[in-house]
Design a protein around this motif. Structure first.
Motif, PDB file in Angstrom:
ATOM      1  N   VAL A 162      40.229  29.505  49.159  1.00 30.73           N
ATOM      2  CA  VAL A 162      39.725  30.672  48.509  1.00 30.73           C
ATOM      3  C   VAL A 162      38.718  30.318  47.545  1.00 30.73           C
ATOM      4  O   VAL A 162      38.412  29.234  46.864  1.00 30.73           O
ATOM      5  CB  VAL A 162      40.804  31.031  47.371  1.00 30.73           C
ATOM      6  N   ILE A 187      41.030  33.204  38.766  1.00 27.92           N
ATOM      7  CA  ILE A 187      40.651  34.088  39.660  1.00 27.92           C
ATOM      8  C   ILE A 187      40.853  33.364  41.175  1.00 27.92           C
ATOM      9  O   ILE A 187      41.779  33.917  41.933  1.00 27.92           O
ATOM     10  CB  ILE A 187      39.313  34.524  40.088  1.00 27.92           C
ATOM     11  N   SER A 203      30.842  27.299  42.653  1.00 22.86           N
ATOM     12  CA  SER A 203      31.988  27.747  43.307  1.00 22.86           C
ATOM     13  C   SER A 203      33.306  27.169  42.934  1.00 22.86           C
ATOM     14  O   SER A 203      33.435  25.671  43.110  1.00 22.86           O
ATOM     15  CB  SER A 203      31.612  27.959  44.676  1.00 22.86           C
ATOM     16  N   PHE A 249      31.341  35.875  42.551  1.00 23.85           N
ATOM     17  CA  PHE A 249      31.444  35.645  41.066  1.00 23.85           C
ATOM     18  C   PHE A 249      29.977  35.149  40.677  1.00 23.85           C
ATOM     19  O   PHE A 249      29.716  33.979  41.416  1.00 23.85           O
ATOM     20  CB  PHE A 249      32.551  34.617  40.815  1.00 23.85           C
ATOM     21  N   VAL A 296      35.655  31.251  44.882  1.00 25.76           N
ATOM     22  CA  VAL A 296      34.986  32.046  43.791  1.00 25.76           C
ATOM     23  C   VAL A 296      33.746  31.528  43.277  1.00 25.76           C
ATOM     24  O   VAL A 296      33.689  30.593  43.006  1.00 25.76           O
ATOM     25  CB  VAL A 296      36.147  32.185  42.626  1.00 25.76           C
ATOM     26  N   THR A 309      44.280  34.499  43.243  1.00 27.39           N
ATOM     27  CA  THR A 309      44.080  34.982  44.888  1.00 27.39           C
ATOM     28  C   THR A 309      44.831  34.076  45.855  1.00 27.39           C
ATOM     29  O   THR A 309      45.388  34.629  46.675  1.00 27.39           O
ATOM     30  CB  THR A 309      42.511  34.843  45.015  1.00 27.39           C
ATOM     31  N   VAL A 358      35.446  35.316  47.057  1.00 26.62           N
ATOM     32  CA  VAL A 358      35.486  36.165  45.951  1.00 26.62           C
ATOM     33  C   VAL A 358      34.272  36.202  45.149  1.00 26.62           C
ATOM     34  O   VAL A 358      33.939  35.038  44.399  1.00 26.62           O
ATOM     35  CB  VAL A 358      36.812  35.859  44.875  1.00 26.62           C
ATOM     36  N   THR A 374      38.731  32.810  52.272  1.00 28.13           N
ATOM     37  CA  THR A 374      38.515  34.025  51.566  1.00 28.13           C
ATOM     38  C   THR A 374      37.393  33.912  50.418  1.00 28.13           C
ATOM     39  O   THR A 374      37.865  33.080  49.524  1.00 28.13           O
ATOM     40  CB  THR A 374      39.828  34.527  50.717  1.00 28.13           C
ATOM     41  N   SER A 396      33.745  35.211  54.149  1.00 31.65           N
ATOM     42  CA  SER A 396      35.432  35.452  54.528  1.00 31.65           C
ATOM     43  C   SER A 396      35.710  35.421  55.886  1.00 31.65           C
ATOM     44  O   SER A 396      34.947  36.132  56.666  1.00 31.65           O
ATOM     45  CB  SER A 396      35.807  36.711  53.664  1.00 31.65           C
TER      46      SER A 396
END
Length: 440
Positions: free
Chosen positions: A427, A161, A261, A256, A429, A165, A254, A252, A437
């Protein structure tokens, strides 16, 4: 040609150093039809490896058909000529040979390995798969189902991911924005006509480079090259334009579920044809590419225990580039780790690397390089890759001199140019505490 300017800018200085650790005799073979290959002859063992690389790869997938070239490549040995998948595998096994295909973002490769006594028959089977694959509806349905299952698993992987991304944000509108293997949705929609079109686009006689090593002569290899190329069309689908990663600075997130992370970060990189690329490569080995001895590992893993591992790399691909890194950390330490990465990029840009750092990594890089040449298959792959990337024929034998030629002044100049802490995009996740973000 990529790297030629780099070589021209540093060769004179490089050759003033000691003799390189390697002395590999590479023959430049030109076939009767004008196709080029690089060969290292080694007749002590009756075995040969041939690596054939076709420029383009998954980057040739049309919009909305991501994964077509990759899926097509997976089908090549699922039946060819009058042999089904089992029959094809049995024929290779009987000859103690192997033929394999691999699709990448920028190329598709074919690897042939054979005993000298069976070489012609193994090449015949390779050509059968390359030019006479069955591409039946039955094999398409079976392999597509397997691919979709794999893609669905990958779509639940936080590392996947993060990578997808990052690429989508930094290469919007470019083939690099889409995954090499496609998505479950795009692969599920591919038809047999899409597969046939991908085959015509990916395997062309004018986008071919060949490396070979082992028990084979130049004329013998030249004949094989022409046999490979003669049954292929010339390219009609254009190659992508070159792009630099251009995601806006920021973060950013995402969401999860999980205790950690995954964080992928980076900004624009450097074209591999840049005269400063070797200095940048050495710089990155010191900063984030040199494993447990890198600066990032020392500061973020060893000193603070925030991650098991962190790396950076100059992702200078055929059609785009970025300076990219990745690590994992606990959700509760994600904000601290992001700040530390920015801090380390400032250290790099401000000239933190020392002469001692440079000498240490030069010793490591020049000592480790010969270990890559550990057999015919490795050598054939390296020779094909060198041509694909635009290296000169003698690069193997001068590479260590080029590494030694990099000075601290070069490192500091390129670090100031390349490291941009305020341009980094992260990014994240996971469920990072205190991280939000900052981009729409």
């Amino acid at each position: 040609m990529r790297f030629n300017r780099l070589i021209g800018a540093t060769l004179a200085l490089a050759l003033s150093f000691a003799a390189p650790a390697l002395a590999i005799d590479i023959e430049d073979v030109t076939s009767p039809a004008g196709h080029e290959a690089w060969l290292v002859e080694e007749h002590s063992i009756p075995f040969v490896s041939i690596e054939v690389v076709f420029t383009g790869g998954a980057s040739l997938d049309p919009e909305g058909k991501a994964g077509a070239v990759s899926l097509m490549t997976s089908l090549l040995t699922e039946g060819a000529g009058d042999l089904d998948a089992q029959g094809y595998a049995a024929a290779l096994e009987a000859l103690a040979g192997s033929v394999s295909f691999e699709a990448g973002r920028d190329s598709v490769s074919m690897t042939i390995r054979a005993l000298t006594e069976n070489r012609d028959q193994v090449v015949d089977l390779a050509l059968m798969a390359l030019t006479d694959a069955q591409f039946s509806h039955m094999s398409l349905d079976r392999v597509r189902a397997q691919t979709i299952a794999s893609l669905e698993r990958a779509a639940r992987n936080p590392s996947t991911i993060a990578q997808e991304t990052y690429s989508r944000l930094g290469f919007a509108g470019h083939p690099y924005a889409t995954p090499t293997d496609g998505t479950a949705a795009t692969v599920g929609a591919l038809t047999l006509d899409d597969i046939l079109a991908a085959h015509r686009a990916a395997f062309t006689s004018d986008r071919i480079v060949v490396g070979a090593a082992g028990d084979i002569t130049g004329p013998e290899l030249a004949a094989i090259i022409d046999r490979i190329a003669e049954g292929l069309p010339t390219a009609e689908r254009p190659l992508p334009e070159y792009r630099v990663f251009d995601a806006a600075p920021g973060v950013t997130v995402v969401p999860f579920d999980g205790p950690q992370s995954v964080i992928q970060f980076g900004h624009g990189g450097m074209d591999a044809d840049d005269p400063d690329f070797m200095a940048a490569f050495v710089m990155n080995e010191i900063f984030g590419g040199g494993g447990f001895n890198s600066r990032l590992m020392a500061e973020i893993r060893e000193a603070r225990g925030l991650t098991y591992g962190i790396y950076t790399s100059l992702a200078s691909s055929q059609f785009g580039d970025s300076y990219v890194g990745r690590f994992s950390t606990g959700n509760e330490t994600a904000a601290e780790a992001i700040d530390l990465v920015r801090e380390q990029f400032r250290w790099l840009a401000d000239g933190g690397i020392t002469q001692q750092d440079l000498e240490r990594i030069q010793t490591y890089m020049t000592g480790a390089y010969p270990l890559r040449f550990d057999g015919n298959e490795s050598i054939a792959r390296i020779l094909a890759s060198m041509q694909f990337q635009g290296y000169p024929l003698n690069y193997v034998n001068i590479r260590n001199d080029l590494v030694r030629a990099v000075t601290l002044e070069d490192i500091q100049r390129v670090a100031q140019r390349l490291a941009q802490p305020d341009a980094l995009h992260f990014v994240v996740v996971g469920q990072p505490a205190g991280v939000e973000s900052t981009t729409p």
